[in-house]
Design a protein around this motif. Sequence first.
Motif: not given
Length: 428
Positions: A331, A342, A344
């Motif tokens: 991430s 983020t 991710d």
Amino acid sequence: MPRNKKKNSKGGQHGAVQPFSDEDASIETLSHCSSLSDATSAADEGGEASEDTAQEDFQYKLKGFIDSTVDKSAKTRQGALDGLKTAMATRILYEFISERRMTITDSIERCLKKGKGEEQRAAASLACLLCIQLGSGIESEEVFKTLKPVFKNILADGSANIQARQAVATSLGLCTLVAEDDVLDVQATMECFESLFTRSYAKADGTCPSIGPQMSQLHVNALLSWALLLTICSANQLKDILKKHLARLQRLLESDDVNMRIAAGETIALLFELARDVDSEFEFDEWDELCYKLNALATDCNKHRAKTDKRKQRSVFRDVLKAVEEGDFQSETLRFGTERMTIDSWVRKRTYDAFREFVGSGMNYHLQANEFIRDVFELGPPVLVDSATMKAMKISRFERHLHNSAAFKARTKARSKFRDKRVDVGEF
């Protein structure tokens, strides 16, 4: 369409305040937005008048660009397209563009049909930026309905300029993501991309087809656009795609083009992530063979390949191998203004990379202010602050210099310690 995308989500914001930015350049870029005035002093009134004048001058320049897209001179048309691209990449212009969207669309269509090379590339990119500005809804659908047949004709025309085909392959993917609402049409566009990148598949005997660098880049762009549209496929579509393509995509890992190998690896990681979202017990029959190939690419030391290519490839394929073996993703957190996002997942990474390719350095600004892009990444409504708060939070040049100096010293010390422990592996 993205699974979380709402209809009629517009690219612009219509509040009386402007989004916060943490960079001096972006603060200047935001000068076109309306500011919240806390005082009624003569100085403030003068500032508002100056801002209104600047806004009028800017819109006058944009109108000049739009008019110049139909100029007889190819150089003038090219400059006008580039000017519009820069403006759309760095500002929110929803209201201005919405009123003139069909005029701009007609100009793009004309440049795509009658232009050559660079002009077609610029027109294709401008089409994407226009859709990003308008967001998902009737307006962008009307634009795409006009341009989609032109895009597909250029993409399928083997005699068309190769750089124009490369640009169209990328633009068609993102425009479909933003403006296409028919599942069958999305599938047809994906098949159009498949007809291109599958030509780079290694043959059954393991030999790679002879493809020039420019044609290989076209296939790479088609594959990445295809992967982008994977992110909005239904579960049933994904199951069919996995059966049809997952095993065959391994053949692209043997390509002589490092960009094709990397694009194929990232697409495979994306497919595994999507497959496990649909079925947590997903299994792939050729899993061992695939992991062997991925590990070989993650540790590639072939001397006939350039060092920069090997370094880039190894970095990517270490992440791809983790994704396939463990379902893991490295991430990354992005900061823009007072907010953070983020990255991710492979889905979010592919989507972010697609938007960033067109808006470039304006990506942080669009993440702050563009309602459509914020909706795609589930960031909620724009976070708004007044200009006084912006100025209060603005870091001075001296403070920024001190911070950068401290960071540089710390980085130098860390690297010095690392260099002392390194071992010469003898790679030349």
